[in-house]
Every structure is written in structure tokens, then in C-alpha cells.
Design a protein around this motif. Structure first.
Motif, PDB file in Angstrom:
ATOM      1  N   GLU A  68       0.373  -1.196   0.246  1.00  0.00           N
ATOM      2  CA  GLU A  68       0.187   0.550  -0.141  1.00  0.00           C
ATOM      3  C   GLU A  68       0.901   1.218  -0.180  1.00  0.00           C
ATOM      4  O   GLU A  68       0.390   1.978  -1.128  1.00  0.00           O
ATOM      5  CB  GLU A  68      -1.066   0.276   1.371  1.00  0.00           C
ATOM      6  N   LYS A  69       1.922   1.548   0.943  1.00  0.00           N
ATOM      7  CA  LYS A  69       2.682   2.123   1.633  1.00  0.00           C
ATOM      8  C   LYS A  69       3.790   2.622   0.168  1.00  0.00           C
ATOM      9  O   LYS A  69       4.490   3.293  -0.531  1.00  0.00           O
ATOM     10  CB  LYS A  69       2.994   3.069   2.500  1.00  0.00           C
ATOM     11  N   ALA A  70       4.665   1.072   0.651  1.00  0.00           N
ATOM     12  CA  ALA A  70       5.564   0.910  -0.563  1.00  0.00           C
ATOM     13  C   ALA A  70       6.036   0.771  -1.494  1.00  0.00           C
ATOM     14  O   ALA A  70       7.237   0.974  -2.508  1.00  0.00           O
ATOM     15  CB  ALA A  70       6.558   0.238   0.518  1.00  0.00           C
ATOM     16  N   GLY A  71       5.193   0.734  -2.590  1.00  0.00           N
ATOM     17  CA  GLY A  71       4.847   0.372  -3.803  1.00  0.00           C
ATOM     18  C   GLY A  71       5.317  -0.768  -3.729  1.00  0.00           C
ATOM     19  O   GLY A  71       4.995  -2.146  -3.465  1.00  0.00           O
ATOM     20  N   LYS A  72       5.677  -0.671  -5.402  1.00  0.00           N
ATOM     21  CA  LYS A  72       6.013  -2.384  -6.554  1.00  0.00           C
ATOM     22  C   LYS A  72       7.346  -2.103  -5.791  1.00  0.00           C
ATOM     23  O   LYS A  72       8.782  -1.728  -5.721  1.00  0.00           O
ATOM     24  CB  LYS A  72       5.827  -2.067  -7.494  1.00  0.00           C
ATOM     25  N   VAL A  73       7.465  -3.192  -5.077  1.00  0.00           N
ATOM     26  CA  VAL A  73       8.416  -3.872  -4.678  1.00  0.00           C
ATOM     27  C   VAL A  73       9.529  -4.995  -5.523  1.00  0.00           C
ATOM     28  O   VAL A  73       8.996  -5.993  -5.544  1.00  0.00           O
ATOM     29  CB  VAL A  73       9.278  -3.854  -3.243  1.00  0.00           C
ATOM     30  N   ALA A  74      10.518  -5.314  -6.237  1.00  0.00           N
ATOM     31  CA  ALA A  74      10.880  -6.498  -7.154  1.00  0.00           C
ATOM     32  C   ALA A  74      12.146  -6.579  -5.940  1.00  0.00           C
ATOM     33  O   ALA A  74      12.922  -6.635  -5.722  1.00  0.00           O
ATOM     34  CB  ALA A  74      11.882  -5.990  -8.433  1.00  0.00           C
ATOM     35  N   VAL A  75      11.762  -8.213  -6.089  1.00  0.00           N
ATOM     36  CA  VAL A  75      12.616  -9.394  -5.110  1.00  0.00           C
ATOM     37  C   VAL A  75      12.413 -10.593  -6.275  1.00  0.00           C
ATOM     38  O   VAL A  75      11.707 -10.983  -6.476  1.00  0.00           O
ATOM     39  CB  VAL A  75      12.027  -9.392  -4.022  1.00  0.00           C
TER      40      VAL A  75
END
Length: 173
Positions: free
Chosen positions: A136-143
Motif C-alpha cells: 500500500e505505502k511502499a509500492g511495487k518492490v522487485a525481489v
């Protein structure tokens, strides 16, 4: 080569041989730190795999993991396994998973996990499988999930340990 050089070289080689396996790098997104991202190798023909990781919220405000996506999977979801009246049940977390401030949430076999379904190919030990987490807050995160052995119970476990929890990586859905 003098004696000291030989001893230092031998010590360095010994340390390298017994060092812990390399883990996926920590990924920082806002106040979140995502670490120890991994999965298991899948047996031939498997259409489902689980993804595991640790999310730490170092901030003062909660964030929520709302979804996951992966190009290698036709469908990806955030799931929970839990015992209900003595029966192990798995369910999708439709509203995502809240990551409270100052808390750490561990995704592991038998608990929270990423459910990757309709796999387009097998996971082979040593592969890195890219996934995208949506917060919700940090957005899209590639892992990237580091693929361990078929029976692995934790990152860095080559799969040689006996399974302690049910494995659903070979389930057809």
C-alpha cells in the motif's frame, strides 16, 4: 611463498569452503526491508510453487502487502496456512497482510507464503525467480527468490533435511 602467506591463503580457502551459502540481497523499500527471499525447486510437471521471505517494518506506520505477481506464474497470491480445529488449512489473504511498525513477518513453509500457480516452467535449484510485491505505502518492490533444493526448509538449505511441514509445491490447481 613464505610461511605466513601460505597460512593466510589456507585460512582464506578454508573460510570460503565453510562459509554460509549466499542469500538473496536485502531489498529496502521505504521503511520496509525484505530479506531471505527463497523458494524450492519444483518436481517435473509441478504447476504450483511457494515463495518465502522476511519483511521487517522499521518505520512508525503500518504497511500492507496487498498482492504479488510473477511472470513465470499465471497467478500469484498471498496465502496463509494455519491449523483450524486440528486441520491444516490454506487460504488466500484477500485483504493482503498487514506489516505492523517495528515488527517482522516471516513467510515460511507451513505459514504465510507466496502462492505461485499455473507455472510456465520449473524452478531449478540455483535459479533466481523474479517476483513483484505490491505494498500500500511502499509500492511495487522487485525481489528475486533464490531457488533451493526440493525439500528445503529455509534459505541456504539444499533440501537434504527431512520435510517437517507439508509441501504443496507439486499440487495441481
Amino acid at each position: 611463498m613464505n610461511k605466513l602467506s601460505r597460512m593466510l591463503t589456507l585460512a582464506a580457502l578454508s573460510a570460503a569452503m565453510f562459509a554460509a551459502p549466499v542469500r538473496a540481497d536485502d531489498v529496502k523499500a521505504g521503511d520496509l526491508v525484505i530479506s531471505q527471499a527463497w523458494s524450492r525447486a519444483t518436481p517435473g510437471g509441478a504447476k504450483v510453487a511457494g515463495g518465502y521471505l522476511t519483511i521487517e517494518n522499521k518505520g512508525t506506520v503500518a504497511d500492507r502487502l496487498v498482492s504479488v505477481s510473477a511472470d513465470i506464474a499465471g497467478k500469484a497470491e498471498v496465502h496463509e496456512m494455519a491449523v483450524d480445529n486440528g486441520v491444516m488449512k490454506m487460504r488466500q489473504l484477500d485483504k493482503g497482510l498487514l506489516i505492523e511498525p517495528g515488527k517482522t513477518v516471516k513467510f515460511a513453509p507451513g505459514g504465510y507464503h507466496l502462492m505461485l500457480q499455473e507455472l510456465k516452467g520449473p524452478f531449478k535449484q540455483g535459479d533466481k525467480v523474479p517476483v513483484t510485491l505490491q505494498f500500500e505505502k511502499a509500492g511495487k518492490v522487485a525481489v528475486s527468490l533464490d531457488v533451493q533444493g526440493v525439500g528445503a526448509q529455509a534459505p541456504g538449505d539444499g533440501g537434504h533435511m527431512m520435510k517437517k511441514m507439508p509441501d504443496h509445491s507439486g499440487m495441481k490447481m
